[in-house]
Design a protein around this motif. Structure first.
Motif, short mmCIF file in Angstrom:
data_model
loop_
_atom_site.label_atom_id
_atom_site.label_comp_id
_atom_site.label_asym_id
_atom_site.label_seq_id
_atom_site.Cartn_x
_atom_site.Cartn_y
_atom_site.Cartn_z
N ILE A 62 0.85 -1.18 0.00
CA ILE A 62 0.00 0.00 0.00
C ILE A 62 0.89 1.24 0.00
O ILE A 62 2.06 1.19 0.38
N GLU A 63 0.34 2.36 -0.42
CA GLU A 63 1.06 3.62 -0.42
C GLU A 63 0.74 4.38 0.87
O GLU A 63 -0.39 4.38 1.35
N SER A 64 1.73 5.01 1.44
CA SER A 64 1.53 5.84 2.62
C SER A 64 1.98 7.26 2.31
O SER A 64 3.18 7.54 2.25
N ALA A 65 1.03 8.13 2.10
CA ALA A 65 1.35 9.53 1.79
C ALA A 65 1.93 10.24 3.00
O ALA A 65 2.68 11.19 2.86
N VAL A 66 1.61 9.77 4.18
CA VAL A 66 2.09 10.40 5.40
C VAL A 66 3.59 10.18 5.58
O VAL A 66 4.33 11.09 5.91
N LEU A 67 4.06 8.94 5.34
CA LEU A 67 5.46 8.62 5.56
C LEU A 67 6.35 9.03 4.40
O LEU A 67 7.54 9.27 4.58
N GLY A 68 5.84 9.07 3.21
CA GLY A 68 6.62 9.49 2.05
C GLY A 68 7.17 8.32 1.26
O GLY A 68 6.91 7.15 1.55
N ALA A 69 7.98 8.64 0.27
CA ALA A 69 8.47 7.63 -0.67
C ALA A 69 9.60 6.77 -0.10
O ALA A 69 9.94 5.75 -0.67
N ASP A 70 10.17 7.19 1.03
CA ASP A 70 11.28 6.42 1.62
C ASP A 70 10.80 5.23 2.43
O ASP A 70 11.62 4.48 2.96
N TRP A 71 9.51 5.03 2.54
CA TRP A 71 8.95 3.94 3.34
C TRP A 71 8.15 2.99 2.45
O TRP A 71 7.52 3.41 1.49
N GLU A 72 8.16 1.71 2.83
CA GLU A 72 7.42 0.67 2.13
C GLU A 72 6.45 0.03 3.12
O GLU A 72 6.87 -0.48 4.15
N CYS A 73 5.15 0.07 2.82
CA CYS A 73 4.14 -0.44 3.74
C CYS A 73 3.38 -1.61 3.11
O CYS A 73 3.16 -1.64 1.90
N THR A 74 2.98 -2.56 3.94
CA THR A 74 2.13 -3.68 3.51
C THR A 74 0.99 -3.82 4.50
O THR A 74 1.13 -3.55 5.69
N GLN A 75 -0.15 -4.26 3.98
CA GLN A 75 -1.33 -4.47 4.81
C GLN A 75 -1.74 -5.93 4.67
O GLN A 75 -1.88 -6.45 3.57
N THR A 76 -1.94 -6.59 5.82
CA THR A 76 -2.30 -8.00 5.84
C THR A 76 -3.72 -8.16 6.37
O THR A 76 -4.05 -7.64 7.44
N PHE B 82 -6.45 -6.84 5.68
CA PHE B 82 -7.16 -5.58 5.85
C PHE B 82 -7.07 -5.04 7.28
O PHE B 82 -7.78 -4.11 7.63
N VAL B 83 -6.21 -5.61 8.13
CA VAL B 83 -6.16 -5.22 9.53
C VAL B 83 -4.78 -4.75 9.94
O VAL B 83 -4.61 -3.66 10.47
N LEU B 84 -3.76 -5.57 9.73
CA LEU B 84 -2.41 -5.32 10.21
C LEU B 84 -1.60 -4.60 9.14
O LEU B 84 -1.42 -5.12 8.04
N THR B 85 -1.14 -3.41 9.47
CA THR B 85 -0.31 -2.64 8.54
C THR B 85 1.08 -2.49 9.12
O THR B 85 1.23 -2.07 10.27
N THR B 86 2.09 -2.85 8.33
CA THR B 86 3.47 -2.70 8.77
C THR B 86 4.22 -1.85 7.75
O THR B 86 3.97 -1.95 6.55
N CYS B 87 5.12 -1.03 8.26
CA CYS B 87 5.93 -0.16 7.39
C CYS B 87 7.39 -0.30 7.77
O CYS B 87 7.72 -0.48 8.94
N ALA B 88 8.25 -0.23 6.78
CA ALA B 88 9.69 -0.31 6.99
C ALA B 88 10.37 0.61 5.99
O ALA B 88 9.86 0.84 4.90
N PRO B 89 11.54 1.13 6.36
CA PRO B 89 12.26 1.97 5.39
C PRO B 89 12.63 1.17 4.17
O PRO B 89 12.95 -0.02 4.27
N ARG B 90 12.56 1.81 3.02
CA ARG B 90 12.96 1.13 1.78
C ARG B 90 14.44 0.81 1.85
O ARG B 90 15.23 1.59 2.38
N ALA B 91 14.81 -0.32 1.29
CA ALA B 91 16.21 -0.73 1.30
C ALA B 91 17.00 0.19 0.37
O ALA B 91 16.59 0.47 -0.75
N GLN B 92 18.14 0.64 0.84
CA GLN B 92 19.03 1.47 0.03
C GLN B 92 19.72 0.57 -0.99
O GLN B 92 19.92 -0.61 -0.76
N GLN B 93 20.10 1.14 -2.11
CA GLN B 93 20.84 0.38 -3.11
C GLN B 93 22.22 0.07 -2.57
O GLN B 93 22.98 0.98 -2.23
#
Length: 78
Positions: A33-47, A49-60
């Motif tokens: 899912i996209e998170s406009a609040v956290l910005g493009a540096d974060w990657e979020c997933t929703q499991t 429809f209840v549990l949402t987890t976010c983590a920083p995107r991996a650097q190259q």
């Protein structure tokens, strides 16, 4: 070959349980899912429809072939 009423009923129940389990697994898998609040540096997933987890995107990562020991030592000495 005759199928008794009990074994036919058990087969129908087993098929229903397997179908329900498959549908639950399909709905519960993580969805990106996209998170406009956290910005493009974060990657979020929703499991499920209840549990949402976010983590920083991996650097190259820089491949080890492109770095040399001399460059690494020079960078640490300042």
């Amino acid at each position: 070959m005759t199928i008794s009423r009990l074994s036919l009923k058990a087969l129908v129940i087993a098929v229903a349980v397997v179908t329900a389990a498959g549908a639950m697994l399909l709905l519960a898998r993580p969805q990106p899912i996209e998170s406009a609040v956290l910005g493009a540096d974060w990657e979020c997933t929703q499991t499920a429809f209840v549990l949402t987890t976010c983590a920083p995107r991996a650097q190259q990562a820089i491949p080890a072939v492109e770095t040399s020991r001399k460059d690494a030592l020079r960078a640490t000495r300042g």
